[in-house]
Every structure is written in C-alpha cells, then in structure tokens.
Design a protein around this motif. Structure first.
Motif, PDB file in Angstrom:
ATOM      1  N   LEU A  35      40.456  59.946  -6.901  1.00 47.35           N
ATOM      2  CA  LEU A  35      39.515  59.061  -7.587  1.00 47.35           C
ATOM      3  C   LEU A  35      39.868  57.604  -7.329  1.00 47.35           C
ATOM      4  O   LEU A  35      41.029  57.206  -7.447  1.00 47.35           O
ATOM      5  CB  LEU A  35      39.557  59.303  -9.102  1.00 47.35           C
ATOM      6  CG  LEU A  35      38.989  60.610  -9.652  1.00 47.35           C
ATOM      7  CD1 LEU A  35      39.242  60.687 -11.151  1.00 47.35           C
ATOM      8  CD2 LEU A  35      37.488  60.704  -9.375  1.00 47.35           C
ATOM      9  N   ASP A  36      38.869  56.811  -6.986  1.00 40.71           N
ATOM     10  CA  ASP A  36      39.043  55.367  -6.921  1.00 40.71           C
ATOM     11  C   ASP A  36      38.800  54.813  -8.316  1.00 40.71           C
ATOM     12  O   ASP A  36      37.886  55.246  -9.017  1.00 40.71           O
ATOM     13  CB  ASP A  36      38.052  54.757  -5.927  1.00 40.71           C
ATOM     14  CG  ASP A  36      38.474  53.370  -5.489  1.00 40.71           C
ATOM     15  OD1 ASP A  36      38.815  52.557  -6.377  1.00 40.71           O
ATOM     16  OD2 ASP A  36      38.458  53.092  -4.285  1.00 40.71           O
ATOM     17  N   VAL A  37      39.621  53.856  -8.742  1.00 39.01           N
ATOM     18  CA  VAL A  37      39.437  53.283 -10.079  1.00 39.01           C
ATOM     19  C   VAL A  37      38.114  52.542 -10.166  1.00 39.01           C
ATOM     20  O   VAL A  37      37.338  52.717 -11.112  1.00 39.01           O
ATOM     21  CB  VAL A  37      40.614  52.345 -10.434  1.00 39.01           C
ATOM     22  CG1 VAL A  37      40.312  51.577 -11.719  1.00 39.01           C
ATOM     23  CG2 VAL A  37      41.898  53.148 -10.602  1.00 39.01           C
ATOM     24  N   MET A  38      37.828  51.703  -9.167  1.00 41.59           N
ATOM     25  CA  MET A  38      36.619  50.865  -9.196  1.00 41.59           C
ATOM     26  C   MET A  38      35.449  51.610  -8.564  1.00 41.59           C
ATOM     27  O   MET A  38      35.319  51.674  -7.353  1.00 41.59           O
ATOM     28  CB  MET A  38      36.872  49.543  -8.468  1.00 41.59           C
ATOM     29  CG  MET A  38      38.042  48.751  -9.033  1.00 41.59           C
ATOM     30  SD  MET A  38      37.793  48.299 -10.774  1.00 41.59           S
ATOM     31  CE  MET A  38      36.428  47.152 -10.602  1.00 41.59           C
ATOM     32  N   MET A  39      34.594  52.193  -9.420  1.00 38.70           N
ATOM     33  CA  MET A  39      33.398  52.887  -8.947  1.00 38.70           C
ATOM     34  C   MET A  39      32.218  52.501  -9.830  1.00 38.70           C
ATOM     35  O   MET A  39      32.390  52.213 -11.021  1.00 38.70           O
ATOM     36  CB  MET A  39      33.589  54.416  -8.992  1.00 38.70           C
ATOM     37  CG  MET A  39      34.612  54.951  -8.027  1.00 38.70           C
ATOM     38  SD  MET A  39      34.590  56.774  -7.947  1.00 38.70           S
ATOM     39  CE  MET A  39      35.159  57.196  -9.593  1.00 38.70           C
ATOM     40  N   PRO A  40      31.000  52.491  -9.280  1.00 40.16           N
ATOM     41  CA  PRO A  40      29.819  52.178 -10.097  1.00 40.16           C
ATOM     42  C   PRO A  40      29.484  53.311 -11.058  1.00 40.16           C
ATOM     43  O   PRO A  40      29.998  54.420 -10.926  1.00 40.16           O
ATOM     44  CB  PRO A  40      28.721  52.002  -9.039  1.00 40.16           C
ATOM     45  CG  PRO A  40      29.183  52.811  -7.865  1.00 40.16           C
ATOM     46  CD  PRO A  40      30.668  52.702  -7.861  1.00 40.16           C
ATOM     47  N   GLY A  44      36.786  55.278 -12.269  1.00 39.51           N
ATOM     48  CA  GLY A  44      37.745  56.349 -12.070  1.00 39.51           C
ATOM     49  C   GLY A  44      38.523  56.727 -13.308  1.00 39.51           C
ATOM     50  O   GLY A  44      38.838  57.903 -13.515  1.00 39.51           O
ATOM     51  N   LEU A  45      38.849  55.745 -14.153  1.00 42.04           N
ATOM     52  CA  LEU A  45      39.606  56.044 -15.366  1.00 42.04           C
ATOM     53  C   LEU A  45      38.795  56.906 -16.324  1.00 42.04           C
ATOM     54  O   LEU A  45      39.301  57.891 -16.862  1.00 42.04           O
ATOM     55  CB  LEU A  45      40.029  54.740 -16.042  1.00 42.04           C
ATOM     56  CG  LEU A  45      41.005  53.860 -15.248  1.00 42.04           C
ATOM     57  CD1 LEU A  45      41.275  52.567 -16.006  1.00 42.04           C
ATOM     58  CD2 LEU A  45      42.305  54.594 -14.966  1.00 42.04           C
ATOM     59  N   GLU A  46      37.535  56.555 -16.515  1.00 46.39           N
ATOM     60  CA  GLU A  46      36.675  57.333 -17.407  1.00 46.39           C
ATOM     61  C   GLU A  46      36.423  58.725 -16.813  1.00 46.39           C
ATOM     62  O   GLU A  46      36.440  59.730 -17.538  1.00 46.39           O
ATOM     63  CB  GLU A  46      35.350  56.603 -17.631  1.00 46.39           C
ATOM     64  CG  GLU A  46      34.385  57.316 -18.565  1.00 46.39           C
ATOM     65  CD  GLU A  46      34.892  57.405 -19.998  1.00 46.39           C
ATOM     66  OE1 GLU A  46      34.476  58.349 -20.709  1.00 46.39           O
ATOM     67  OE2 GLU A  46      35.701  56.548 -20.393  1.00 46.39           O
ATOM     68  N   ALA A  47      36.204  58.772 -15.502  1.00 46.29           N
ATOM     69  CA  ALA A  47      35.985  60.065 -14.846  1.00 46.29           C
ATOM     70  C   ALA A  47      37.216  60.955 -15.001  1.00 46.29           C
ATOM     71  O   ALA A  47      37.106  62.150 -15.264  1.00 46.29           O
ATOM     72  CB  ALA A  47      35.656  59.858 -13.367  1.00 46.29           C
ATOM     73  N   CYS A  48      38.402  60.357 -14.857  1.00 42.97           N
ATOM     74  CA  CYS A  48      39.644  61.117 -15.006  1.00 42.97           C
ATOM     75  C   CYS A  48      39.757  61.713 -16.405  1.00 42.97           C
ATOM     76  O   CYS A  48      40.099  62.888 -16.565  1.00 42.97           O
ATOM     77  CB  CYS A  48      40.838  60.207 -14.708  1.00 42.97           C
ATOM     78  SG  CYS A  48      42.443  61.034 -14.828  1.00 42.97           S
ATOM     79  N   MET A  49      39.452  60.909 -17.423  1.00 44.32           N
ATOM     80  CA  MET A  49      39.538  61.402 -18.803  1.00 44.32           C
ATOM     81  C   MET A  49      38.587  62.569 -19.037  1.00 44.32           C
ATOM     82  O   MET A  49      38.938  63.552 -19.682  1.00 44.32           O
ATOM     83  CB  MET A  49      39.249  60.263 -19.778  1.00 44.32           C
ATOM     84  CG  MET A  49      40.389  59.259 -19.898  1.00 44.32           C
ATOM     85  SD  MET A  49      40.167  58.088 -21.257  1.00 44.32           S
ATOM     86  CE  MET A  49      38.822  57.086 -20.606  1.00 44.32           C
ATOM     87  N   ARG A  50      37.377  62.476 -18.502  1.00 45.48           N
ATOM     88  CA  ARG A  50      36.399  63.556 -18.689  1.00 45.48           C
ATOM     89  C   ARG A  50      36.803  64.818 -17.939  1.00 45.48           C
ATOM     90  O   ARG A  50      36.615  65.937 -18.429  1.00 45.48           O
ATOM     91  CB  ARG A  50      35.013  63.084 -18.238  1.00 45.48           C
ATOM     92  CG  ARG A  50      34.446  61.954 -19.079  1.00 45.48           C
ATOM     93  CD  ARG A  50      32.978  61.797 -18.838  1.00 45.48           C
ATOM     94  NE  ARG A  50      32.435  60.616 -19.487  1.00 45.48           N
ATOM     95  CZ  ARG A  50      31.159  60.263 -19.451  1.00 45.48           C
ATOM     96  NH1 ARG A  50      30.289  61.018 -18.768  1.00 45.48           N
ATOM     97  NH2 ARG A  50      30.734  59.176 -20.053  1.00 45.48           N
ATOM     98  N   MET A  61      44.942  58.841  -8.213  1.00 48.39           N
ATOM     99  CA  MET A  61      44.137  57.639  -8.427  1.00 48.39           C
ATOM    100  C   MET A  61      44.408  56.634  -7.309  1.00 48.39           C
ATOM    101  O   MET A  61      45.561  56.454  -6.889  1.00 48.39           O
ATOM    102  CB  MET A  61      44.476  57.000  -9.768  1.00 48.39           C
ATOM    103  CG  MET A  61      44.308  57.897 -10.982  1.00 48.39           C
ATOM    104  SD  MET A  61      42.581  58.298 -11.345  1.00 48.39           S
ATOM    105  CE  MET A  61      41.921  56.685 -11.715  1.00 48.39           C
ATOM    106  N   LEU A  62      43.350  55.968  -6.850  1.00 45.47           N
ATOM    107  CA  LEU A  62      43.461  54.892  -5.864  1.00 45.47           C
ATOM    108  C   LEU A  62      42.981  53.602  -6.509  1.00 45.47           C
ATOM    109  O   LEU A  62      41.960  53.587  -7.199  1.00 45.47           O
ATOM    110  CB  LEU A  62      42.598  55.175  -4.636  1.00 45.47           C
ATOM    111  CG  LEU A  62      42.782  56.509  -3.911  1.00 45.47           C
ATOM    112  CD1 LEU A  62      41.826  56.586  -2.728  1.00 45.47           C
ATOM    113  CD2 LEU A  62      44.219  56.682  -3.442  1.00 45.47           C
ATOM    114  N   SER A  63      43.718  52.507  -6.291  1.00 47.06           N
ATOM    115  CA  SER A  63      43.293  51.242  -6.859  1.00 47.06           C
ATOM    116  C   SER A  63      43.921  50.086  -6.116  1.00 47.06           C
ATOM    117  O   SER A  63      45.040  50.188  -5.616  1.00 47.06           O
ATOM    118  CB  SER A  63      43.676  51.157  -8.341  1.00 47.06           C
ATOM    119  OG  SER A  63      43.348  49.886  -8.865  1.00 47.06           O
TER     120      SER A  63
END
Length: 216
Positions: A35-40, A44-50, A61-63
């Motif tokens: 997952l890239d952190v910066m996504m529209p 990535g952080l919210e996607a990871c939590m879900r 994670m990539l950032s």
C-alpha cells in the motif's frame, strides 16, 4: 515495481486507490498487500486499518515520508513493514519474500503440514503428489532426483553415506557408483539452492556423504 514482481513469478492485482483495493479484496484472495500511503479517495493508512478488520494478510507500506512518527503510525495500525521512497526495487522484492516466508512459517506452525508433506524452511516436499516447491515456486525434478531429495529430507540432520543413498534409491547394491549419486546431488543443488556453490539445504560431509540441514 510491477515488472520486477512479475519477473520474480508473482501474480499481481493492481488498484489506483485504496477504495479500489478494498473492492478487489472482496473478490480475490491475496498473499501480500503493498500500500502507498498517499492515494486518492482512500489513503493507505485508512485502507490498512479497514483491511486489518478482516484479514491478517501481510501488508507493506510505501511512503515518501521518512519521519519516525510516520513509520510508527503505519506500523501501529497493522502494517508489517514500511519502506521509504526512494528505494531500490530489489529491496522491496527482498521485503516481499521475507514477509511471505514469515507469514507462511506462522501459518505452518498454526496449522501443521499434512502427513504427506515435508517442510524445511521454504522447501516443501509433497510425497503424495511428487511435487517440490522452494519459496512457493514449483521445482521440476526427475523421479530419481525426487527420491534422493525425499530420502535426505526424511532423515534431515543425519549424515547418509553415498552407498546408502544409492542402495535405497536405486534398489541395487552399491558398486563404486558414487559418481551417480554425486551427479544427482549436483543437479538437485542447481534446482533447489539459491547458490549451489554455498548450499543451504544439502550439505556435503567430506569423506562420509551428505545430509539435509534441519532448518527452522
């Protein structure tokens, strides 16, 4: 990244944002997520939590952010590893392999392998199907090569002489046929070892024979 991954033999699913990634995961089983952190739409952080609400799949994670607090945030919400841009693609490949090995090893500990499987680190020998995989990649062996490998793996940690290997695999009395055994060992190493000159699985015990390391 996609080119490097495919060259390693991995099958890929790609998403342009976090929301699309979640939708893909509803209809596909995957072994690892990057997952890239910066996504529209959904970062990535919210996607990871879900994802963590329903799955324990390894997540890298990539950032471009390199602050310690950013890394801590990513890891604290469930990411397994964190890679800061810019990075060498080969480093990412190494991280992917490491996470897959760790996850698969944990899974094998939680659910013991079937009786017809011999598991030595990332080497898996299925004795019923005559199938061998290393790091999840299938290795094509001849019947003799398979029998030699199975014999060594079934007696891992024990030194087997060349005459014993020959007699148990070829079912004939050992008659100065050490070259036959040596050739098969060499071919096995070329197929299953990352560096045949410095083998990880099959060790030579000089003057005696060979043994399969009992790797954890």
């Amino acid at each position: 990244m996609e080119i490097y991954m495919r060259n390693e033999g991995y099958e890929l699913l790609t998403a342009s944002d976090g929301q699309e990634a979640l939708e893909l995961l509803q209809s596909h089983e995957v072994d690892l997520i990057i997952l890239d952190v910066m996504m529209p739409r959904l970062d990535g952080l919210e996607a990871c939590m879900r994802i963590r609400e329903a799955r324990d799949t390894p997540i890298i994670m990539l950032s471009a952010k390199s602050q310690d607090m950013d890394k801590i945030a990513g890891l604290s919400i469930g990411a397994d590893d964190y890679v800061t841009k810019p990075f060498n693609p080969l480093e990412l490949i190494a991280r992917v392999k490491s996470q897959l090995r760790r996850y698969n090893r944990f899974a094998k500990q939680a659910w013991p392998p079937a009786q017809d499987e011999i598991v030595i680190d990332d080497l898996v020998i299925n004795t019923a199907m005559h199938k061998v995989t290393v790091d999840q990649k299938e290795i094509k062996l001849t019947p003799r090569e398979f029998e030699v490998l199975k014999l060594l793996a079934s007696n891992r940690g024990i030194v087997l002489s060349m005459d014993r290997i020959y007699e148990e695999v070829w079912k004939e009395q050992y008659m100065e046929s050490k070259n036959t055994v040596m050739v098969h060992i060499r071919r096995l190493r070329e197929k299953i070892e990352q560096d045949p000159q410095h083998p990880r699985f099959i060790k030579t015990i000089w003057g005696i024979g060979y043994k399969m390391e009992n790797l954890e």
